[in-house]
Design a protein around this motif. Sequence first.
Motif, short mmCIF file in Angstrom:
data_model
loop_
_atom_site.label_atom_id
_atom_site.label_comp_id
_atom_site.label_asym_id
_atom_site.label_seq_id
_atom_site.Cartn_x
_atom_site.Cartn_y
_atom_site.Cartn_z
N GLY A 123 1.29 -1.23 0.43
CA GLY A 123 -0.52 -0.12 -0.20
C GLY A 123 0.79 0.64 0.00
O GLY A 123 1.95 0.89 0.22
N LEU B 120 -4.23 4.66 5.62
CA LEU B 120 -4.48 4.37 4.69
C LEU B 120 -5.51 3.76 3.88
O LEU B 120 -6.87 3.21 4.74
N HIS C 177 -7.15 2.27 1.23
CA HIS C 177 -7.18 0.79 0.90
C HIS C 177 -5.52 0.18 0.97
O HIS C 177 -4.65 0.33 0.41
N PHE C 178 -5.69 -0.99 0.49
CA PHE C 178 -4.17 -1.93 0.51
C PHE C 178 -4.08 -3.29 0.00
O PHE C 178 -5.76 -3.28 0.09
#
Length: 520
Positions: free
Chosen positions: A469, A483, A485-486
């Motif tokens: 990510g 974050l 999303h990852f």
Amino acid sequence: MDLIEDTPPGDNAHEFTVSELSGAVKRNIEDRFGRVRVRGEIGRVSRPSSGHVYFDLKDDRSVLAAVSWKGQAARLAQRPEEGMEVVATGRMTTFPGQSKYQLIVEQIEPAGMGALMAMLEKRRKALAAEGLFDQERKRPLPFLPRVIGVVTSPSGAVIRDILHRLRDRFPAHVLIWPVAVQGEACAPQVAAAIRGFNALPEGGAIPRPDLIIVARGGGSLEDLWGFNEEEVVRAAAASDIPLISAVGHETDTTLIDFASDRRAPTPTAAAELAVPVRADLAARLAEAGARMSRASGQRIDRPRQRLRDLARAMGRPAALTEGARQRFDLWGSRLEPALRGLVRARRQQLASRPMPAATLRQFTSAKRHGLERVATRLESSRERRMERRKDRLAQLQERLDSSLRRAVAVTRRAVETQSERLAGLGARLDKGGRRAIDQRREALMRLDRMRQTLGYEQTLKRGFAVVHGGGGVVTSAAVAGKLTHFEIEFADGRIGAGPGGTRPDSSSKGRAGPEQGSLF
């Protein structure tokens, strides 16, 4: 001393600082021993780059530190050497930085050989009288040992220097027998190592060394004393394997140096004595190959040139008869005019002097018979000469053919011999090339297997995962929480995830799966 006398006794004693107490001790020692002469044996001499000389004065019970400053050391009549028994003149002082007292030496006078040196000399003479140091006992070192046994400490700089030098000159199989190189355990361990290497059987599981190196770095006489012990000297002298001693620096001498087959001034020099330089051997081999090629060519060219020279010296067979043929033609051309002239002269004589018809017929018949006999003799003589010439030519031709056959046979044998040698060398070269390629291929396969084993894909197959990510690998929960999303990478692919447990619709495999809870 005034500080001590002015302090009243009791619990309210004066409190000295460390510097005050050290200064008081210094003044007391310098006042009491302003100039002294001390007799003792010199030990552990140190000469740093500053120019000062530090050494110990000792007897059988005590050790006194001594120093000679740079200017005083340059004026000393006797240079201090380890093991000497001297009388040192100077003054006593203290060194508060280390809480020790020392002698500032101004003059040194030799007072005889030290006790250790006297003991060492006595032991050397006794062992030499037994013949342990005789030159006849020395064995030549092997030119290119396959296995080298090293008796030394495995943790010191000595073994690294030896291995580095061997690797640079000609790599060899090295067996290290770890021993103590100073102290009480040094002598028995070194002697046991030498005997242990000699006890290894030929062709056993552990290869028997072709050469032994006993090595240690520099040190004082006491540090190197283990290599002066009698059991070490006897073990070195009894070794069936050639032995190189490399104990101490170039100026250090121990009794094992006399018993060994070769003494090296340093451990690095011992490695240089043990093996030659591989590049020099390759150059010598290339030179020998070039010389062999030139010699092979000369073995063929020289007989060929010799045959040409012999052919020129023998001359052409036709040239042997050219002179005789020319003389024969010359005399043949002269014979007919001479005969005609003779006939005319005889005819004139007969004409001027008439003869009876019967007499004329007889004379003519006699002349005719004479001419026929002369012609027959000439013809016979010519045929005999021609036969002799033919025989001579046949003999010369036979000798020439015999010489040619011998030269051709010698040349053919030389060519066949060189061809066989070249074929053998070519086979060895092909075999060596294939062996080198096989070794490189095996090394490459080992490296590839190691790459696959150490790669992180193998770790993923064992149940671990990698979180990607933000353009890199996520290594902490704090970073993952920031974050949106990852992606989580498994052994068989990647899936999307979010810090709140949400999973984006797009994944690395494009498959929709059940929702995943938060990893945190």
